[in-house]
Write an enzyme that holds these catalytic residues in place. Structure first.
Site, PDB file in Angstrom:
ATOM      1  N   GLY A  76       6.554  11.020   4.614  1.00 22.42           N
ATOM      2  CA  GLY A  76       6.601  11.335   6.088  1.00 22.42           C
ATOM      3  C   GLY A  76       6.956   9.905   6.670  1.00 22.42           C
ATOM      4  O   GLY A  76       6.300   8.737   6.290  1.00 22.42           O
ATOM      5  N   ASP A  78      10.037   9.160 -10.313  1.00 25.44           N
ATOM      6  CA  ASP A  78       9.594   8.638  -9.294  1.00 25.44           C
ATOM      7  C   ASP A  78       8.049   8.270  -9.645  1.00 25.44           C
ATOM      8  O   ASP A  78       7.447   7.326  -9.096  1.00 25.44           O
ATOM      9  CB  ASP A  78       9.729   9.571  -8.099  1.00 25.44           C
ATOM     10  CG  ASP A  78       8.699   9.098  -6.965  1.00 25.44           C
ATOM     11  OD1 ASP A  78       9.233   8.049  -6.151  1.00 25.44           O
ATOM     12  OD2 ASP A  78       7.840   9.757  -6.580  1.00 25.44           O
ATOM     13  N   VAL A 122       2.875   3.826  -3.296  1.00 18.79           N
ATOM     14  CA  VAL A 122       2.351   4.838  -4.241  1.00 18.79           C
ATOM     15  C   VAL A 122       2.070   6.125  -3.441  1.00 18.79           C
ATOM     16  O   VAL A 122       2.915   6.972  -3.804  1.00 18.79           O
ATOM     17  CB  VAL A 122       1.128   4.344  -4.809  1.00 18.79           C
ATOM     18  CG1 VAL A 122       0.492   5.404  -5.801  1.00 18.79           C
ATOM     19  CG2 VAL A 122       1.236   3.145  -5.568  1.00 18.79           C
ATOM     20  N   GLU A 157      15.296  15.222  -2.039  1.00 17.65           N
ATOM     21  CA  GLU A 157      16.674  14.565  -1.494  1.00 17.65           C
ATOM     22  C   GLU A 157      17.825  15.325  -2.056  1.00 17.65           C
ATOM     23  O   GLU A 157      17.707  16.636  -2.816  1.00 17.65           O
ATOM     24  CB  GLU A 157      16.768  13.433  -2.242  1.00 17.65           C
ATOM     25  CG  GLU A 157      15.772  12.400  -1.864  1.00 17.65           C
ATOM     26  CD  GLU A 157      15.721  11.866  -0.351  1.00 17.65           C
ATOM     27  OE1 GLU A 157      17.016  11.980   0.299  1.00 17.65           O
ATOM     28  OE2 GLU A 157      14.664  11.247   0.210  1.00 17.65           O
ATOM     29  N   GLU A 206       0.698  -1.203  -0.094  1.00 19.37           N
ATOM     30  CA  GLU A 206       0.005  -0.046   0.108  1.00 19.37           C
ATOM     31  C   GLU A 206       0.706   1.346  -0.028  1.00 19.37           C
ATOM     32  O   GLU A 206       0.542   2.156  -0.836  1.00 19.37           O
ATOM     33  CB  GLU A 206      -1.052   0.067   1.204  1.00 19.37           C
ATOM     34  CG  GLU A 206      -1.931   1.042   1.139  1.00 19.37           C
ATOM     35  CD  GLU A 206      -2.904   1.319   0.059  1.00 19.37           C
ATOM     36  OE1 GLU A 206      -2.650   2.102  -0.637  1.00 19.37           O
ATOM     37  OE2 GLU A 206      -3.848   0.429   0.037  1.00 19.37           O
ATOM     38  N   LYS A 210       5.313   5.100  -9.921  1.00 18.80           N
ATOM     39  CA  LYS A 210       3.983   4.796  -9.267  1.00 18.80           C
ATOM     40  C   LYS A 210       2.866   4.544 -10.280  1.00 18.80           C
ATOM     41  O   LYS A 210       1.710   3.964 -10.029  1.00 18.80           O
ATOM     42  CB  LYS A 210       3.720   6.146  -8.553  1.00 18.80           C
ATOM     43  CG  LYS A 210       4.944   6.240  -7.363  1.00 18.80           C
ATOM     44  CD  LYS A 210       4.640   7.409  -6.482  1.00 18.80           C
ATOM     45  CE  LYS A 210       5.682   7.573  -5.314  1.00 18.80           C
ATOM     46  NZ  LYS A 210       5.438   8.974  -4.628  1.00 18.80           N
TER      47      LYS A 210
END
Length: 351
Positions: free
Chosen positions: A324, A222, A154, A211, A151, A226
């Site tokens: 996060g 990235d 993404v 980053e 989960e 996804k």
């Protein structure tokens, strides 16, 4: 009460946050969920490897000082023996949270494969194994009677995949599109206020959103990973990254963005997948100037959002945190809950 022993592969921010949740809220979680969580193995590039079948004292691990390794502890070693730990741990769930490799998905794919072959269920936040090896790994999980959950791969802790598969059951989803990278979304917002791309990226780095090397965020790779996951999971496609066209936001200037705003539009980096006229699925990543009435146009800062185009409900949009440590650790916890439900269902069938 049922118990799940877990192995943490990688002990960076996300797996540390999961361990902290287990340490701080273990008793409450057991009451709420009906099962106990116990960490029996940890591997980490800095700390090494640790296996203790009776459960690791997480408070002791968190109290370790800089430079200290697991070598001085029972079942510990100074080296991160990831695959050895995965195959030999007594854990029934492996939590894979190593770095994402967008080229070949390694070492994550090998970690997941080793766990599934060993009869262990897996949850991961690592996009690489899911986007680049998801079909093979799901088949392997089924063949071994375990589950592969991802989960958090993404939209961090926002449950996009489970929302689509469970809450939207009975609907035909024709397309999915979203803001899938909080860093690029923050940068575009700052550019709308007149900042240059470089200045906005530097600010995002200072705030911890980007980053040191922001290429994957700014150039869209990235999001590309996804989109592969969304297309394959939600639309039943079998895409690879080569099937997803990609343009990042580096081609946009602050002038482009300000001019779009003057026309009542707002630029967003959008990842999308939709059923095409030929019956296949088309997927792409590109910056788009959306009208302010579009459900994704108002998503600001590092927040992510996904819109589903359905046959009966029209467009359904879900937004939430796309990054996060704690938020992503919650995704791992939600996967563990799903694994527990799967195991209970199997047990009922067998009884």
């Amino acid at each position: 009460m049922n118990r799940h022993d877990i192995a943490l592969i990688g002990f960076g921010g996300v797996n540390r946050a999961l361990a902290q949740i287990i340490l701080d809220r273990g008793d409450d979680l057991a009451t709420d969920l009906g099962f106990v969580l116990r960490v029996v193995a940890i591997t980490d590039l800095r700390l090494g490897s640790l296996m203790q079948a009776d459960g690791i004292d997480l408070a002791h691990v968190f109290a370790m000082t800089d430079g200290e390794t697991f070598a001085g502890m029972s079942g510990g070693a100074a080296e991160p023996q990831n695959e050895y730990v995965i195959r030999n741990t007594t854990a029934d769930i492996v939590v894979e949270a190593t770095f994402t490799n967008p080229i070949d998905g390694e070492p994550g794919i090998s970690h997941v494969r080793a766990a599934l072959e060993s009869g262990k269920s897996v949850t991961t936040t690592n996009k690489g194994p899911v986007a680049l090896g998801g079909v093979e790994l799901n088949r392997l999980a089924a063949a071994n009677g375990v589950t592969f959950q991802y989960e958090g791969s993404v939209v961090s802790g926002t449950p996009i995949l489970r929302f689509a598969s469970e809450t939207l059951t009975g609907l035909q989803i024709n397309a999915v599109e979203g803001i899938l990278n909080g860093t690029s979304n923050y940068v575009l917002g700052q550019m709308e206020s007149g900042m240059t791309l470089d200045a906005a990226v530097a600010e995002a780095q200072a705030l911890g959103y980007a980053e040191a090397d922001p290429t994957a965020d700014i150039e869209g790779s990235d999001v590309q990973l996804k989109v592969v996951i969304l297309a394959n999971e939600i639309l039943g496609a079998n895409l690879t990254t080569a099937d997803v066209s990609r343009r990042g936001i580096s081609e946009l200037s602050a002038t482009d963005i300000v001019e779009a705003a003057a026309q009542g539009k707002r630029y967003k980096l959008i990842g999308s997948a939709f059923r095409n006229a030929a019956g296949g699925v088309t997927a792409k990543v590109e910056p788009m100037a959306l009208p302010l009435t579009h459900p994704l146009a108002s998503i600001s800062g590092p927040t992510n959002a996904v819109s589903f185009d359905t046959d009966l409900l029209g467009t359904v949009t879900v937004s939430g945190p796309g990054a996060g440590r704690v938020e992503t650790a919650y995704a791992l916890l939600s996967d563990i809950i799903a694994i527990d439900a799967h195991q209970r269902a199997q047990a009922e069938v067998s009884s």
